[in-house]
Design an enzyme around this catalytic site. Structure first.
Site, PDB file in Angstrom:
ATOM      1  N   SER A   1       0.844  -1.196   0.000  1.00  0.00           N
ATOM      2  CA  SER A   1       0.000   0.000   0.000  1.00  0.00           C
ATOM      3  C   SER A   1       0.880   1.247   0.000  1.00  0.00           C
ATOM      4  O   SER A   1       1.834   1.340   0.763  1.00  0.00           O
ATOM      5  CB  SER A   1      -0.887   0.002   1.254  1.00  0.00           C
ATOM      6  OG  SER A   1      -1.347   1.311   1.530  1.00  0.00           O
TER       7      SER A   1
ATOM      8  N   GLY B   1       1.821  -1.324   4.252  1.00  0.00           N
ATOM      9  CA  GLY B   1       2.054   0.016   3.729  1.00  0.00           C
ATOM     10  C   GLY B   1       3.309   0.614   4.315  1.00  0.00           C
ATOM     11  O   GLY B   1       4.408   0.475   3.775  1.00  0.00           O
TER      12      GLY B   1
ATOM     13  N   MET C   1     -10.515   6.279  -0.409  1.00  0.00           N
ATOM     14  CA  MET C   1     -11.359   6.758   0.696  1.00  0.00           C
ATOM     15  C   MET C   1     -12.196   7.932   0.208  1.00  0.00           C
ATOM     16  O   MET C   1     -11.684   8.794  -0.511  1.00  0.00           O
ATOM     17  CB  MET C   1     -10.474   7.228   1.846  1.00  0.00           C
ATOM     18  CG  MET C   1      -9.432   6.210   2.255  1.00  0.00           C
ATOM     19  SD  MET C   1      -8.635   6.722   3.771  1.00  0.00           S
ATOM     20  CE  MET C   1      -7.403   5.447   3.917  1.00  0.00           C
TER      21      MET C   1
ATOM     22  N   HIS D   1      -8.806  -1.367  -2.874  1.00  0.00           N
ATOM     23  CA  HIS D   1      -9.571  -1.447  -1.627  1.00  0.00           C
ATOM     24  C   HIS D   1     -10.461  -0.209  -1.536  1.00  0.00           C
ATOM     25  O   HIS D   1      -9.977   0.892  -1.277  1.00  0.00           O
ATOM     26  CB  HIS D   1      -8.569  -1.521  -0.448  1.00  0.00           C
ATOM     27  CG  HIS D   1      -9.210  -1.535   0.899  1.00  0.00           C
ATOM     28  ND1 HIS D   1      -8.494  -1.307   2.062  1.00  0.00           N
ATOM     29  CD2 HIS D   1     -10.489  -1.767   1.286  1.00  0.00           C
ATOM     30  CE1 HIS D   1      -9.313  -1.387   3.098  1.00  0.00           C
ATOM     31  NE2 HIS D   1     -10.532  -1.655   2.655  1.00  0.00           N
TER      32      HIS D   1
ATOM     33  N   HIS E   1      -1.464  -2.259  -3.618  1.00  0.00           N
ATOM     34  CA  HIS E   1      -2.747  -2.102  -2.925  1.00  0.00           C
ATOM     35  C   HIS E   1      -3.154  -0.628  -3.028  1.00  0.00           C
ATOM     36  O   HIS E   1      -2.439   0.256  -2.547  1.00  0.00           O
ATOM     37  CB  HIS E   1      -2.552  -2.523  -1.468  1.00  0.00           C
ATOM     38  CG  HIS E   1      -3.770  -2.481  -0.620  1.00  0.00           C
ATOM     39  ND1 HIS E   1      -4.637  -3.547  -0.506  1.00  0.00           N
ATOM     40  CD2 HIS E   1      -4.268  -1.503   0.189  1.00  0.00           C
ATOM     41  CE1 HIS E   1      -5.619  -3.227   0.344  1.00  0.00           C
ATOM     42  NE2 HIS E   1      -5.416  -1.990   0.772  1.00  0.00           N
TER      43      HIS E   1
ATOM     44  N   ASP F   1      -5.611   2.153  -1.931  1.00  0.00           N
ATOM     45  CA  ASP F   1      -6.619   2.520  -0.927  1.00  0.00           C
ATOM     46  C   ASP F   1      -7.418   3.716  -1.405  1.00  0.00           C
ATOM     47  O   ASP F   1      -6.845   4.783  -1.664  1.00  0.00           O
ATOM     48  CB  ASP F   1      -5.922   2.873   0.397  1.00  0.00           C
ATOM     49  CG  ASP F   1      -5.433   1.644   1.141  1.00  0.00           C
ATOM     50  OD1 ASP F   1      -6.245   0.739   1.371  1.00  0.00           O
ATOM     51  OD2 ASP F   1      -4.237   1.603   1.492  1.00  0.00           O
TER      52      ASP F   1
ATOM     53  N   MET G   1     -12.797   1.974   0.283  1.00  0.00           N
ATOM     54  CA  MET G   1     -13.375   2.365   1.576  1.00  0.00           C
ATOM     55  C   MET G   1     -14.332   3.514   1.288  1.00  0.00           C
ATOM     56  O   MET G   1     -14.054   4.689   1.577  1.00  0.00           O
ATOM     57  CB  MET G   1     -12.251   2.795   2.532  1.00  0.00           C
ATOM     58  CG  MET G   1     -11.408   1.619   2.996  1.00  0.00           C
ATOM     59  SD  MET G   1      -9.901   2.147   3.830  1.00  0.00           S
ATOM     60  CE  MET G   1      -8.824   2.337   2.424  1.00  0.00           C
TER      61      MET G   1
ATOM     62  N   ASP H   1      -4.944  -6.729   6.154  1.00  0.00           N
ATOM     63  CA  ASP H   1      -4.576  -5.343   5.834  1.00  0.00           C
ATOM     64  C   ASP H   1      -4.541  -4.449   7.077  1.00  0.00           C
ATOM     65  O   ASP H   1      -5.564  -4.261   7.735  1.00  0.00           O
ATOM     66  CB  ASP H   1      -5.601  -4.796   4.818  1.00  0.00           C
ATOM     67  CG  ASP H   1      -5.284  -3.390   4.342  1.00  0.00           C
ATOM     68  OD1 ASP H   1      -4.136  -2.936   4.498  1.00  0.00           O
ATOM     69  OD2 ASP H   1      -6.205  -2.746   3.786  1.00  0.00           O
ATOM     70  N   GLY H   2      -3.365  -3.883   7.343  1.00  0.00           N
ATOM     71  CA  GLY H   2      -3.229  -2.873   8.393  1.00  0.00           C
ATOM     72  C   GLY H   2      -2.234  -3.265   9.471  1.00  0.00           C
ATOM     73  O   GLY H   2      -2.390  -4.305  10.109  1.00  0.00           O
TER      74      GLY H   2
ATOM     75  N   MET I   1      -9.538  -6.675   7.920  1.00  0.00           N
ATOM     76  CA  MET I   1      -8.904  -5.440   8.385  1.00  0.00           C
ATOM     77  C   MET I   1      -8.329  -5.674   9.789  1.00  0.00           C
ATOM     78  O   MET I   1      -9.048  -6.040  10.718  1.00  0.00           O
ATOM     79  CB  MET I   1      -9.909  -4.280   8.431  1.00  0.00           C
ATOM     80  CG  MET I   1     -10.442  -3.836   7.074  1.00  0.00           C
ATOM     81  SD  MET I   1      -9.161  -3.477   5.854  1.00  0.00           S
ATOM     82  CE  MET I   1      -8.249  -2.160   6.676  1.00  0.00           C
TER      83      MET I   1
ATOM     84  N   GLY J   1      -0.229   3.426   8.898  1.00  0.00           N
ATOM     85  CA  GLY J   1       0.671   3.587  10.037  1.00  0.00           C
ATOM     86  C   GLY J   1       0.083   3.276  11.398  1.00  0.00           C
ATOM     87  O   GLY J   1       0.647   3.665  12.414  1.00  0.00           O
TER      88      GLY J   1
HETATM   89  C1  DX5 Z   1      -6.039   1.414   6.137  1.00  0.00           C
HETATM   90  C2  DX5 Z   1      -5.696   0.944   4.762  1.00  0.00           C
HETATM   91  C3  DX5 Z   1      -4.477   0.059   4.721  1.00  0.00           C
HETATM   92  C4  DX5 Z   1      -3.230   0.796   5.116  1.00  0.00           C
HETATM   93  C5  DX5 Z   1      -2.077  -0.133   5.337  1.00  0.00           C
HETATM   94  O1  DX5 Z   1      -7.135   2.236   6.086  1.00  0.00           O
HETATM   95  O2  DX5 Z   1      -6.757   0.212   4.213  1.00  0.00           O
HETATM   96  O3  DX5 Z   1      -4.323  -0.526   3.447  1.00  0.00           O
HETATM   97  O4  DX5 Z   1      -2.856   1.721   4.140  1.00  0.00           O
HETATM   98  O5  DX5 Z   1      -1.005   0.643   5.790  1.00  0.00           O
HETATM   99  P1  DX5 Z   1      -0.139   0.227   7.064  1.00  0.00           P
HETATM  100  O6  DX5 Z   1       0.572  -1.046   6.691  1.00  0.00           O
HETATM  101  O7  DX5 Z   1       0.765   1.380   7.262  1.00  0.00           O
HETATM  102  O8  DX5 Z   1      -1.091   0.001   8.209  1.00  0.00           O
HETATM  103 ZN    ZN Z   2      -6.283  -1.050   2.455  1.00  0.00          ZN
END
Ligand code: DX5
Ligand code: ZN
Length: 208
Positions: free
Chosen positions: A6, A191, A33, A62, A29, A31, A64, A171-172, A133, A141
């Site tokens: 990510s 990420g 939002m 992904h 990946h 993301d 969101m 993920d996360g 998740m 982060g």
């Molecule tokens: C969270 C995202 C993840 C995130 C992962 O909302 O869906 O994909 O970017 O990043 P890290 O590995 O830094 O948690």
């Molecule tokens: Zn994600």
């Protein structure tokens, strides 16, 4: 183990995508939002589509967002392997999954830390992957929620009990330490652990 990277926390997306392209990472990946399903908002599609130019890796998108149906046709245009929508959305989920399938793209359902695994059951016949998740979605982060370990086991046994071929992606907050809590996963999405480091390939290899 497959790895999806990510770039949500990236400070220089074009450069980091070029660097990731030189690694053996399996997916990028992406993301997305909308500022509604989660409070943060990522860049609009007209800017996001340019990631095309910096990577030849397949994308793991992904969403969101509250209304995935508005986003699916856009991201289906890219070099996309998976599009995941959230099981918590109020739209007609089966319709959205069928829309993803209509582009011959694999479809996934993402599930938030507080959502019970049983919510996935009605959709199991339609999906290729489950995105578990391990943080509350919204930003990169964050720290891995340890209870995810049990949730992955639950998801795995659910898939096995129906004899289905569904991939588990986590993920996360994934890093070298928390990967131990992801037993049963087929794909790890990371990420900040990767893009916040000096040596992307070393971090990717440490997760395999
Ligand atoms: C969270 C995202 C993840 C995130 C992962 O909302 O869906 O994909 O970017 O990043 P890290 O590995 O830094 O948690
Ligand atoms: Zn994600």
């Amino acid at each position: 183990m497959k790895i999806s990277a990510s770039f949500l926390s990236s400070k220089d997306i074009p450069n980091d995508l070029k660097k990731l392209n030189e690694t053996d990472v399996d997916y990028i990946h992406v993301d997305i939002m909308d500022g509604k399903f989660v409070s943060n908002k990522t860049m609009p599609f007209k800017e996001m589509r340019h990631i095309y130019e910096y990577t030849s890796k397949r994308l793991d998108v992904h969403l969101m967002v509250e209304n995935p149906s508005a986003y699916i046709p856009l991201y289906a245009e890219l070099n996309t392997e998976y599009i995941s929508i959230h099981v918590e959305v109020l739209e007609d989920i089966v319709k959205d999954l069928e829309l993803i399938k209509s582009y011959s793209i694999k479809c996934g359902l993402a599930i938030n830390p507080d959502t019970p695994v049983k919510e996935l059951v009605p959709f199991l016949p339609y999906i290729d992957s489950i995105l578990v998740m391990s943080v509350v979605p919204g930003r990169g982060g964050q720290s891995f929620i340890p209870e995810t370990s049990q949730k992955i086991r639950e998801v795995k046994s659910l898939i096995e009990s129906y004899h289905l071929n569904i991939v588990i992606n986590v993920d996360g907050g994934v890093n070298q330490d928390t990967k131990e809590l992801c037993q049963g996963a087929d794909i790890l999405t990371a990420g900040s652990y990767i893009v916040g480091s000096e040596d992307f390939q070393e971090k990717i290899s440490s997760l395999r």
